[in-house]
Every structure is written in C-alpha cells, then in structure tokens.
Design a protein around this motif. Sequence first.
Motif, mmCIF file in Angstrom:
data_model
loop_
_atom_site.group_PDB
_atom_site.id
_atom_site.type_symbol
_atom_site.label_atom_id
_atom_site.label_comp_id
_atom_site.label_asym_id
_atom_site.label_seq_id
_atom_site.Cartn_x
_atom_site.Cartn_y
_atom_site.Cartn_z
ATOM 1 N N ILE A 168 -1.603 5.128 16.550
ATOM 2 C CA ILE A 168 -1.436 3.879 15.789
ATOM 3 C C ILE A 168 -0.121 3.233 16.247
ATOM 4 C CG2 ILE A 168 -1.102 2.905 13.457
ATOM 5 C CD1 ILE A 168 -2.717 5.299 12.375
ATOM 6 N N LEU B 175 -5.582 6.173 7.311
ATOM 7 C CA LEU B 175 -5.514 5.743 8.717
ATOM 8 C C LEU B 175 -5.909 4.277 8.845
ATOM 9 C CD1 LEU B 175 -6.969 8.902 10.516
ATOM 10 C CD2 LEU B 175 -4.590 8.134 10.444
ATOM 11 N N GLU B 176 -6.980 3.924 8.167
ATOM 12 C CA GLU B 176 -7.466 2.535 8.213
ATOM 13 C C GLU B 176 -6.375 1.578 7.710
ATOM 14 O OE1 GLU B 176 -10.602 0.456 5.349
ATOM 15 O OE2 GLU B 176 -11.286 2.390 6.108
ATOM 16 N N THR B 177 -5.707 1.983 6.635
ATOM 17 C CA THR B 177 -4.654 1.130 6.060
ATOM 18 C C THR B 177 -3.476 1.014 7.016
ATOM 19 O OG1 THR B 177 -5.333 1.884 3.882
ATOM 20 C CG2 THR B 177 -3.196 0.800 4.012
ATOM 21 N N ALA C 258 -9.270 9.080 5.763
ATOM 22 C CA ALA C 258 -9.788 7.991 6.596
ATOM 23 C C ALA C 258 -9.216 6.660 6.113
ATOM 24 C CB ALA C 258 -11.319 7.982 6.510
ATOM 25 N N ARG C 259 -9.091 6.518 4.801
ATOM 26 C CA ARG C 259 -8.539 5.261 4.264
ATOM 27 C C ARG C 259 -7.064 5.103 4.608
ATOM 28 N NH1 ARG C 259 -8.594 4.301 -1.605
ATOM 29 N NH2 ARG C 259 -8.110 2.147 -1.170
ATOM 30 N N TYR D 153 0.854 -1.194 0.000
ATOM 31 C CA TYR D 153 0.000 0.000 0.000
ATOM 32 C C TYR D 153 0.885 1.238 0.000
ATOM 33 C CZ TYR D 153 -3.768 -3.161 1.423
ATOM 34 O OH TYR D 153 -4.689 -4.178 1.478
ATOM 35 N N ARG E 122 -3.502 1.234 10.104
ATOM 36 C CA ARG E 122 -3.903 0.413 11.271
ATOM 37 C C ARG E 122 -3.949 -1.074 10.918
ATOM 38 N NH1 ARG E 122 -7.678 4.869 12.701
ATOM 39 N NH2 ARG E 122 -6.618 5.875 14.447
ATOM 40 N N SER E 123 -4.164 -1.374 9.635
ATOM 41 C CA SER E 123 -4.422 -2.776 9.286
ATOM 42 C C SER E 123 -3.186 -3.536 8.779
ATOM 43 C CB SER E 123 -5.531 -2.852 8.229
ATOM 44 O OG SER E 123 -5.007 -2.403 7.002
#
Length: 284
Positions: free
Chosen positions: A49, A23-25, A20-21, A6, A27-28
């Motif tokens: 994070i 941050l989500e990425t 938002a994406r 990513y 985190r994942s």
Amino acid sequence: MNGTLYLVATPIGNLGDISARALETLRSVDLIAAEDTRNTVRLLNHFEIRKPLTSYHEYNKYDKAEVLIGHLRRGENIACVSDAGTPAISDPGEVLAARCIEEGIRVTSIPGACALITALTMSGMPARRFCFEGFLPSDKKEHKRILSQLVREERTIILYEAPHRLKTTLEELRDTLGGSRRITLCRELTKRYEEAIPLTLDSALSYYEENEPRGEYVLILAGADPAALAEQDHRSWDTVPLEEHMEIYLSKGMTRKEAMKKVAADRGLSRRDIYRALLQEENG
Ligand code: SAM
C-alpha cells in the motif's frame, strides 16, 4: 463536505489479523496518521500500500489533531492507526476521535485486533463484567487513587503494562489487593511465543524474581469477592462499642428499633443478636 476519520485496527503481532476492510480503507484514504510511522511503513509495505503518512503520537496529539481536522474539513479522508491494535484504546487516537466528534466530523471504526479483548477472552476470567484501566496513571496521586479504587472493584480488572514497570506494578497490586488475588499475565499475544500464565499476585512476584519480564503485558486480575468485601465491612465495626454505634443513628433522629436494624446490617448480624448484646452491655 467534510471527510471521514477512520480508526483502523491493525494487528498486535500477527499480520494475518488485518481485516479485508482495514486494507481496503488504508488503500482508499487520502492520508494515514500513524502513531509510529516506521511500524506502519512496514505494515503498508507488506500489503503493498502506498499512501502519504504523517505522524500522530503522544507528544503531538493536541496540536496535530488540529492540523488533521484542517485536512478533514477540506474533504480529505484520514485513517488513524496506532502502534498496534485498536486506535483510541490507551493511545492518542482517543484525542483525535474526540476532537472530530466535537467538530461534527464523521468518525468510524474499522474493528480488529485489540490487546485487552484478546487477553481477556483467553484468560478464562469472568468476561461478562469487566473494567479496563489501561496503563496506571504516572501521576503519583492519581496512581494511588486508582489503585485504592480497585480494592472494591468486583469486576474483572484489565491493565496494560510495559516490561520495565511490571515488577513494581505487581508489588503495588499485591500490597493493595492481597497476595492471593488471581492474575493472568498475557504477553506476546498473537505471536509465536504467546503466553497467558495464570498465577496469584504472590506467585507472579516470585516468578518474576527468577524470570526477567519481556514484551508488552496485559494483566487480567480477578475482581474482589463480594462476600469477602462484605465480611471486611462488617469486621470494621468490631472496634466500635455497640452503644456508640447505636448513637450514630439515634442522633439522626431514628427510633431505637430503626437504629438496631441499621447496626445489625452494618455488622452482618441479626437484630435479635444486637438486642441481646445491648441487654448484656446494660446488665454489665
Ligand atoms: N490500542 C492498543 C490496543 O488495541 O489494545 C493498545 C495500545 S497501548 C499504547 C500498548 C499496550 O497494549 C502495550 O503496552 C501492552 O500492554 C498491550 N499490547 C499490545 N500488543 C500486545 C501484545 N501483542 N501482547 C500483549 N500486550 C500487548
């Protein structure tokens, strides 16, 4: 199964620009490869994070890419973040993305802030067609080659530059493109003291005689005027006698009529003008 790389865009100054994406990425994923781990730690701390970080920068970009590919092959997902902005634009993310593509590893990009796009859109310069040169190359020969190519560039030109090199680059641009060429100097983008100053290359140089360059810069230059370029091309024939100019085409097997057409186009004149001038030359 392979993991995914990513490319995660991060803010170029204002933390509110993280998506938002993104941050989500962050985190994942299993691992974050960061150009400047200190910067990234600050960003991750701000958003609470906690993730393993590894450094991936200009000086380890080839060897470390292979290590990261090893992780991806074991099925781990990796986020690549640059110092600021969109990874792979004038930073080592480019090498990692290319290697992953070569290895058949999935690469995806989480879009967000990008200094060149931010600067271009706020400069008011034509944005329909533009070229991005990044930093001018440090290799002298290559540097000269790129600068000379810019002379005929009609699209808006975008460059990145560091403050300590700004004056030298402005001088080189002035010497290559002329002092009247329009330039917008963008700095501190998205930050409190954001600036986009529209000047000419001459006035930019005078401005920076008085003011020390500070912060990182994006330079937006107007492209060359096509009419001025054509005029320059036409005038470059002024020193070549007409008969000599005709001979260039006649020696290629063209008829006199065809050669006259070519000569007229080269000089920006009509065929009738050429015909008359040739007659005059003949009659002394
Ligand atoms: N990948 C990044 C992007 O998305 O644009 C660029 C990385 S490059 C190593 C860093 C250069 O981007 C700086 O030297 C400067 O030219 C430009 N830059 C980054 N942030 C900036 C900002 N806030 N204001 C002006 N220029 C900036």
